[in-house]
Design a protein around this motif. Structure first.
Motif, PDB file in Angstrom:
ATOM      1  N   ASP A 126      53.959  32.150  86.608  1.00  0.00           N
ATOM      2  CA  ASP A 126      54.466  30.541  85.618  1.00  0.00           C
ATOM      3  C   ASP A 126      52.771  31.025  85.055  1.00  0.00           C
ATOM      4  OD1 ASP A 126      57.346  31.025  85.347  1.00  0.00           O
ATOM      5  OD2 ASP A 126      57.283  29.319  86.204  1.00  0.00           O
ATOM      6  N   ALA A 127      52.147  30.089  86.185  1.00  0.00           N
ATOM      7  CA  ALA A 127      50.891  29.572  85.854  1.00  0.00           C
ATOM      8  C   ALA A 127      49.793  31.049  85.195  1.00  0.00           C
ATOM      9  CB  ALA A 127      50.505  29.417  86.872  1.00  0.00           C
ATOM     10  N   ARG A 128      50.082  32.071  86.117  1.00  0.00           N
ATOM     11  CA  ARG A 128      49.126  33.619  85.960  1.00  0.00           C
ATOM     12  C   ARG A 128      49.499  34.060  84.705  1.00  0.00           C
ATOM     13  NH1 ARG A 128      50.299  33.746  90.920  1.00  0.00           N
ATOM     14  NH2 ARG A 128      52.286  35.927  90.892  1.00  0.00           N
ATOM     15  N   ASP A 129      51.077  33.951  83.695  1.00  0.00           N
ATOM     16  CA  ASP A 129      51.352  33.930  82.524  1.00  0.00           C
ATOM     17  C   ASP A 129      50.793  33.210  81.955  1.00  0.00           C
ATOM     18  OD1 ASP A 129      53.860  35.785  83.749  1.00  0.00           O
ATOM     19  OD2 ASP A 129      54.867  34.176  82.965  1.00  0.00           O
ATOM     20  N   THR A 130      50.426  32.512  81.715  1.00  0.00           N
ATOM     21  CA  THR A 130      49.064  31.770  81.068  1.00  0.00           C
ATOM     22  C   THR A 130      48.034  31.613  80.727  1.00  0.00           C
ATOM     23  OG1 THR A 130      48.393  29.997  82.315  1.00  0.00           O
ATOM     24  CG2 THR A 130      50.509  29.719  81.393  1.00  0.00           C
ATOM     25  N   ASP A 131      47.013  33.541  81.472  1.00  0.00           N
ATOM     26  CA  ASP A 131      46.689  33.388  81.682  1.00  0.00           C
ATOM     27  C   ASP A 131      45.862  34.489  80.659  1.00  0.00           C
ATOM     28  OD1 ASP A 131      45.452  32.891  84.243  1.00  0.00           O
ATOM     29  OD2 ASP A 131      45.665  34.457  85.200  1.00  0.00           O
ATOM     30  N   ASN A 132      46.300  34.349  79.753  1.00  0.00           N
ATOM     31  CA  ASN A 132      46.301  35.293  78.571  1.00  0.00           C
ATOM     32  C   ASN A 132      46.175  34.638  76.563  1.00  0.00           C
ATOM     33  OD1 ASN A 132      45.922  37.968  79.797  1.00  0.00           O
ATOM     34  ND2 ASN A 132      48.082  38.233  79.424  1.00  0.00           N
ATOM     35  N   LEU A 133      46.145  32.969  77.415  1.00  0.00           N
ATOM     36  CA  LEU A 133      46.608  31.966  75.879  1.00  0.00           C
ATOM     37  C   LEU A 133      45.191  31.663  75.931  1.00  0.00           C
ATOM     38  CD1 LEU A 133      49.260  30.049  77.239  1.00  0.00           C
ATOM     39  CD2 LEU A 133      49.477  31.500  75.446  1.00  0.00           C
TER      40      LEU A 133
END
Length: 147
Positions: A100-107
Motif C-alpha cells: 500500500d505504501a509502495r503504491d504511492t511511489d508514482n504519485l
C-alpha cells in the motif's frame, strides 16, 4: 465604494473541492495529540478519495497513531480578481505499509525539505466542503485623510 450585487460567498461542489485539492500540493493537517489540537503544513497528493503525504517520526505521526480523526485544509487568495477560496476535508488517517505504501511511489509526492520521510499517511476523506469568497477589502478603497 460599491458593493457587489451578487452573493459574496459561493459554496463549492464536491467535484470543485476535489479539483482544487488535486491542483495543489501544499496544505495543513489538523490532528489531536494528547489533549491538544495541532496544525502542521504538509505537501500532499490526491489518490482517489484520499489525501496522501509522507512524514518523519514526530508529532504528526504520533498524533495519527493516537487518534485517526483529522482535518485537512487548503486555500488561495487571488488578488487579481479579489476572490479567495478554502477547502476543508475531514476524515480518518492511517499509516500505509508494505505494498500500500509502495503504491504511492508514482504519485507526485516528494518531500519539499531534504529530510527522510519514510512514513506514508493516507487520509480517507469522509466529509468535504469548500467556499469561494468575493473579497470586499474596504481599506483598499479608502481615500487617505478621510474618515
Amino acid at each position: 465604494m460599491t458593493m457587489p450585487t451578487e452573493n459574496p460567498m459561493k459554496i463549492l461542489t464536491e467535484s470543485e473541492c476535489w479539483e482544487r485539492l488535486d491542483d495543489l500540493e501544499f496544505g495543513r493537517m489538523a490532528y489531536h495529540l494528547a489533549d491538544e489540537v495541532h496544525i502542521s503544513p504538509v505537501n500532499y497528493a490526491v489518490d482517489g478519495g484520499r489525501i496522501i503525504f509522507r512524514t518523519a517520526e514526530g508529532s504528526k505521526l504520533l498524533g495519527v497513531v493516537m487518534n485517526e480523526d483529522v482535518a485537512f485544509e487548503i486555500d488561495r487568495i487571488h488578488t487579481d480578481d479579489e476572490t479567495a477560496w478554502s477547502v476543508i476535508a475531514r476524515g480518518r488517517a492511517e499509516i500505509l505499509e508494505g505494498q500500500d505504501a509502495r503504491d504511492t511511489d508514482n504519485l507526485r509526492l516528494r518531500p519539499w525539505v531534504s529530510t527522510d520521510k519514510f512514513n506514508v499517511v493516507a487520509i480517507t476523506v469522509h466529509e468535504l466542503s469548500g467556499r469561494q469568497f468575493h473579497l470586499a477589502r474596504p481599506w483598499r478603497h479608502m481615500v487617505p485623510g478621510q474618515a
